[in-house]
Write a protein that holds these residues in place. Structure first.
Motif, PDB file in Angstrom:
ATOM      1  N   ILE A  31       0.812  -1.141  -0.053  1.00  0.00           N
ATOM      2  CA  ILE A  31      -0.023   0.112   0.159  1.00  0.00           C
ATOM      3  C   ILE A  31       0.979   1.462   0.100  1.00  0.00           C
ATOM      4  O   ILE A  31       0.753   2.093  -0.763  1.00  0.00           O
ATOM      5  N   VAL A  32       2.136   1.304   0.858  1.00  0.00           N
ATOM      6  CA  VAL A  32       2.918   2.536   0.793  1.00  0.00           C
ATOM      7  C   VAL A  32       3.461   2.596  -0.516  1.00  0.00           C
ATOM      8  O   VAL A  32       3.552   3.986  -0.992  1.00  0.00           O
ATOM      9  N   SER A  33       3.754   1.461  -1.160  1.00  0.00           N
ATOM     10  CA  SER A  33       4.227   1.508  -2.530  1.00  0.00           C
ATOM     11  C   SER A  33       3.387   2.282  -3.530  1.00  0.00           C
ATOM     12  O   SER A  33       3.800   2.936  -4.389  1.00  0.00           O
ATOM     13  N   LEU A  34       2.265   2.196  -3.374  1.00  0.00           N
ATOM     14  CA  LEU A  34       1.065   2.852  -4.217  1.00  0.00           C
ATOM     15  C   LEU A  34       0.944   4.234  -3.923  1.00  0.00           C
ATOM     16  O   LEU A  34       0.616   5.225  -4.685  1.00  0.00           O
ATOM     17  N   ILE A  35       0.537   4.471  -2.549  1.00  0.00           N
ATOM     18  CA  ILE A  35       0.498   5.993  -2.000  1.00  0.00           C
ATOM     19  C   ILE A  35       1.842   6.671  -1.984  1.00  0.00           C
ATOM     20  O   ILE A  35       1.578   8.052  -1.799  1.00  0.00           O
ATOM     21  N   GLY A  36       2.944   6.118  -2.018  1.00  0.00           N
ATOM     22  CA  GLY A  36       4.204   6.949  -1.811  1.00  0.00           C
ATOM     23  C   GLY A  36       4.282   7.520  -0.556  1.00  0.00           C
ATOM     24  O   GLY A  36       5.069   8.836  -0.873  1.00  0.00           O
ATOM     25  N   LYS A  37       3.707   7.306   0.454  1.00  0.00           N
ATOM     26  CA  LYS A  37       4.090   8.041   1.428  1.00  0.00           C
ATOM     27  C   LYS A  37       4.812   7.229   2.585  1.00  0.00           C
ATOM     28  O   LYS A  37       4.170   6.601   3.276  1.00  0.00           O
ATOM     29  N   PRO A  38       6.019   7.095   2.543  1.00  0.00           N
ATOM     30  CA  PRO A  38       6.917   6.312   3.526  1.00  0.00           C
ATOM     31  C   PRO A  38       6.872   6.821   5.015  1.00  0.00           C
ATOM     32  O   PRO A  38       7.587   6.160   5.712  1.00  0.00           O
ATOM     33  N   ASP A  39       6.476   8.006   5.233  1.00  0.00           N
ATOM     34  CA  ASP A  39       6.575   8.349   6.633  1.00  0.00           C
ATOM     35  C   ASP A  39       5.936   7.275   7.638  1.00  0.00           C
ATOM     36  O   ASP A  39       4.960   6.822   7.530  1.00  0.00           O
ATOM     37  N   SER A  40       6.540   7.376   8.761  1.00  0.00           N
ATOM     38  CA  SER A  40       6.061   6.439   9.879  1.00  0.00           C
ATOM     39  C   SER A  40       5.161   7.421  10.547  1.00  0.00           C
ATOM     40  O   SER A  40       5.295   8.472  11.096  1.00  0.00           O
ATOM     41  N   ILE A  41       3.992   6.785  10.979  1.00  0.00           N
ATOM     42  CA  ILE A  41       3.153   7.526  11.923  1.00  0.00           C
ATOM     43  C   ILE A  41       2.500   6.625  12.780  1.00  0.00           C
ATOM     44  O   ILE A  41       2.078   5.129  12.566  1.00  0.00           O
ATOM     45  N   SER A  42       2.439   6.671  13.921  1.00  0.00           N
ATOM     46  CA  SER A  42       2.098   5.880  15.282  1.00  0.00           C
ATOM     47  C   SER A  42       0.487   5.637  15.298  1.00  0.00           C
ATOM     48  O   SER A  42      -0.325   6.492  14.536  1.00  0.00           O
ATOM     49  N   GLN A  43      -0.007   4.771  16.190  1.00  0.00           N
ATOM     50  CA  GLN A  43      -1.225   4.435  16.016  1.00  0.00           C
ATOM     51  C   GLN A  43      -1.966   5.613  16.751  1.00  0.00           C
ATOM     52  O   GLN A  43      -3.006   5.987  16.570  1.00  0.00           O
ATOM     53  N   ARG A  44      -1.086   6.035  18.035  1.00  0.00           N
ATOM     54  CA  ARG A  44      -1.719   7.312  18.698  1.00  0.00           C
ATOM     55  C   ARG A  44      -1.780   8.437  17.734  1.00  0.00           C
ATOM     56  O   ARG A  44      -2.762   9.074  17.816  1.00  0.00           O
ATOM     57  N   GLU A  45      -0.925   8.499  16.655  1.00  0.00           N
ATOM     58  CA  GLU A  45      -1.183   9.831  16.065  1.00  0.00           C
ATOM     59  C   GLU A  45      -2.419   9.654  14.941  1.00  0.00           C
ATOM     60  O   GLU A  45      -3.124  10.663  14.710  1.00  0.00           O
ATOM     61  N   VAL A  46      -2.565   8.436  14.575  1.00  0.00           N
ATOM     62  CA  VAL A  46      -3.727   8.068  13.701  1.00  0.00           C
ATOM     63  C   VAL A  46      -5.157   8.604  14.342  1.00  0.00           C
ATOM     64  O   VAL A  46      -5.908   9.242  13.845  1.00  0.00           O
ATOM     65  N   THR A  47      -4.935   8.119  15.555  1.00  0.00           N
ATOM     66  CA  THR A  47      -6.216   8.346  16.490  1.00  0.00           C
ATOM     67  C   THR A  47      -6.382   9.684  16.575  1.00  0.00           C
ATOM     68  O   THR A  47      -7.475  10.278  16.671  1.00  0.00           O
ATOM     69  N   LYS A  48      -5.255  10.474  16.941  1.00  0.00           N
ATOM     70  CA  LYS A  48      -5.364  11.932  17.099  1.00  0.00           C
ATOM     71  C   LYS A  48      -5.815  12.443  15.943  1.00  0.00           C
ATOM     72  O   LYS A  48      -6.779  13.748  16.029  1.00  0.00           O
ATOM     73  N   HIS A  49      -5.540  12.305  14.580  1.00  0.00           N
ATOM     74  CA  HIS A  49      -5.961  12.978  13.365  1.00  0.00           C
ATOM     75  C   HIS A  49      -7.557  12.772  13.293  1.00  0.00           C
ATOM     76  O   HIS A  49      -8.212  13.385  13.151  1.00  0.00           O
ATOM     77  N   TYR A  50      -7.840  11.348  13.639  1.00  0.00           N
ATOM     78  CA  TYR A  50      -9.292  11.068  13.587  1.00  0.00           C
ATOM     79  C   TYR A  50     -10.133  11.855  14.589  1.00  0.00           C
ATOM     80  O   TYR A  50     -11.221  12.399  14.071  1.00  0.00           O
ATOM     81  N   LYS A  51      -9.716  12.046  15.713  1.00  0.00           N
ATOM     82  CA  LYS A  51     -10.470  12.845  16.700  1.00  0.00           C
ATOM     83  C   LYS A  51     -10.641  14.237  16.139  1.00  0.00           C
ATOM     84  O   LYS A  51     -11.542  14.995  16.443  1.00  0.00           O
ATOM     85  N   LEU A  52      -9.696  14.798  15.673  1.00  0.00           N
ATOM     86  CA  LEU A  52      -9.361  16.302  14.913  1.00  0.00           C
ATOM     87  C   LEU A  52     -10.515  16.249  13.795  1.00  0.00           C
ATOM     88  O   LEU A  52     -11.380  17.142  13.701  1.00  0.00           O
TER      89      LEU A  52
END
Length: 191
Positions: A31-52
């Protein structure tokens, strides 16, 4: 809670329990190879974005769920909704390559278009896809999006340059491309 029902998939608002699945997907090598975004993001950061995002009136995030099993297999977003210009941005991600090339992404995109053009009453929906993501481009074209332009060599990833392709759909395209038998339903229910 709004449910947008299709034949094989339905859309429902993203929920907190979906964050683990999204986190896994954005770190999946294929999936990373398709979206081209190799940045590592934690599950906590994913949840923080969701809440925003759930508080953002210019954004709608949906889980893509299989009708037969109710399993979440992807997610999509309609964001940067501009009510004055009647347009929005779109993105979609199927979480597991096992569900690629089965029509689920195309159907989910068609359901998102119904929401954008029927419920939000917008005139334009657009997205960006990298040129090396040929399956993504084909899926968008199958769903009625048209290539409108590109930023040449906008991404350098995996030792290659890719163009950033702008694809769009306007209400006229939507009206012309909708299959006659296509009748998704909008319901308010709990899943």
């Amino acid at each position: 809670m709004m449910i947008i029902q299709g034949v094989s998939v339905f859309l429902r608002p993203i929920r907190q329990p979906d964050m683990k699945r999204i986190h896994q997907a954005i770190h999946h090598e294929q999936i990373v190879s398709l979206i081209g975004k190799p940045d590592s993001i934690s599950q906590r950061e994913v949840t923080k974005h969701y809440k925003l995002h759930i508080k953002n009136p210019t954004r709608h995030d949906f889980g893509i769920c299989l009708v037969k099993t109710r399993k979440v297999i992807g997610d999509l977003s309609i964001f940067q909704i501009d009510a004055e210009s009647k347009k929005a941005q779109f993105r979609i991600m199927i979480h597991d390559p096992a569900f690629f090339n089965q029509g689920y992404g195309t159907e989910a995109t068609l359901l998102a278009q119904e929401f954008v053009f029927q419920k939000l009453v917008l005139n334009r929906l657009e997205l960006n896809v990298f040129s090396h993501n040929r399956p993504g481009i084909r899926m968008c074209e199958k769903a009625g999006f048209k290539k409108e332009g590109c930023l040449r060599q906008a991404l350098y990833f995996n030792h290659q340059y890719s163009d950033d392709v702008l694809m769009g759909m306007i209400r006229v395209d939507y009206n012309d491309s909708r299959p006659e038998s296509w009748m998704p339903t909008f319901t308010t229910a709990s899943t």
